[in-house]
Design an enzyme around this catalytic site. Sequence first.
Site, PDB file in Angstrom:
ATOM      1  N   VAL A  86      47.830  42.371  41.435  1.00 13.63           N
ATOM      2  CA  VAL A  86      48.310  41.264  42.267  1.00 13.63           C
ATOM      3  C   VAL A  86      47.121  40.577  42.917  1.00 13.63           C
ATOM      4  CG1 VAL A  86      49.711  40.620  44.264  1.00 13.63           C
ATOM      5  CG2 VAL A  86      50.497  42.432  42.729  1.00 13.63           C
ATOM      6  N   ALA A 131      43.067  41.062  46.473  1.00 18.04           N
ATOM      7  CA  ALA A 131      43.754  41.497  45.260  1.00 18.04           C
ATOM      8  C   ALA A 131      43.929  43.013  45.322  1.00 18.04           C
ATOM      9  CB  ALA A 131      42.962  41.101  44.018  1.00 18.04           C
ATOM     10  N   LYS A 132      44.783  43.541  44.478  1.00 16.87           N
ATOM     11  CA  LYS A 132      44.987  44.989  44.407  1.00 16.87           C
ATOM     12  C   LYS A 132      45.658  45.324  43.092  1.00 16.87           C
ATOM     13  CE  LYS A 132      44.181  48.567  47.155  1.00 16.87           C
ATOM     14  NZ  LYS A 132      43.026  48.718  48.062  1.00 16.87           N
ATOM     15  N   GLY A 133      45.449  46.553  42.631  1.00 18.28           N
ATOM     16  CA  GLY A 133      46.067  46.979  41.389  1.00 18.28           C
ATOM     17  C   GLY A 133      46.487  48.423  41.449  1.00 18.28           C
TER      18      GLY A 133
END
Length: 442
Positions: A86, A131-133
Amino acid sequence: MSQQSGVQQTPNAHNAAVTHALPSYLQADHLGPWGIYLQQVDRVTPYLGHLARWAETLKRPKRALIVDVPIQLDNGTVAHFEGYRVQHNTSRGPGKGGVRFHQDVTLSEVMALSAWMSVKNAAVNVPYGGAKGGIRVDPKTLSMGELERLTRRYTSEIGIIIGPSKDIPAPDVITNEQIMAWMMDTYSMNEGATATGVVTGKPIDLGGSLGRREATGRGVYTVGVEAAQHLGLDISKARVAVQGFGNVGGIAAKLFAQAGARIVAVQDHGGTIYQESGLDANALLAHVGRQGTVAGFPGAETIDANTFWDVPCDILIPAALEQQITAANAHRIQAKLIIEGANGPTTPAADDILQSRNILVVPDVIANAGGVTVSYFEWVQDFSSFFWSEDEINARLVRIMKDAFAAVWEVAAEHRVSLRTATFIVACKRILHARELRGLYP
């Protein structure tokens, strides 16, 4: 300084209509980390001035990618895992945020973590968006070969939106330097050229930065010392309780112990230990390195997990997972100062209880920003192919963290709000000012 919470915004009819038009998972009353983040945005909106017209930007991720990650297991069968990446906001620069491998990863969690990364990066004024995953998987069930195949397939699936100038992943929960090495290699192979800057938190031999592994814990310690000074709390006489004893909680505990503090209680996934006279932080780190948990540490008393919140202490460092301090346990905490090493460890309801009890909370979005700050240093070093000494990196980190904390403290005093709301004011103004300057295209 008063620790009153910010004024809740009263939406007008138009805002209410916009909120109701959102999908359920984007609404503030939806349970989960994203709902907590939206409540935090609502608290800061009244302080944004003319930039409040852009506040809806903060409530919608720019891009959310859900991917299927199929791999062949060692026994020849094919398993499928769900992965996410995201990008919450990129107005101030490329997306930046970690990747976690955990069995409880959800879209709501990754969305919230990406948004908190936007705030965190802006709070310390590094030129990144958020952002992050993550992948919903229990890594302990995979062999090393399966873990590598999972990492490489995930990287290939999200490769369409990451890159050194687009979105730069990093380690997070149950990911490490080796995972980053596989991600960097996979992206580079697909691009046909080595791209060390696509991830940070890499091994030193692949363009990683000195000081990166300890950076988050060092940042927690740095802002903790600054906050303690404002409270008149003597670190050398302080009792510290730590939840989570990895690269964040463990390093922070070691630094506090070096400054004379007593580490009286530590909790992790395997157990909770207590020692009034103070635990040996270095020996405990070595024990965790061997055993994988604080449980069984020689000389320490084992206590019930729930009793951890009752331990008499001056400083509490939640450095595990989200939503650990809630309305159910906030009234039991005896600390004068809470430093959030984890992301989102305190719910909004708990925040209000802690403020009413005059317990100072240094929020995650500034307290644990040391990791992304040194990740920024690593990214810069990769682009220039010129690397700094560890002393230079630590000195730069401490200066940035101290300056960021001072700015947040000043805003908190000016508006008579909590440090969390003050951090959001500083960060959201920077994000939305960039959004305003860039305008809308097309």
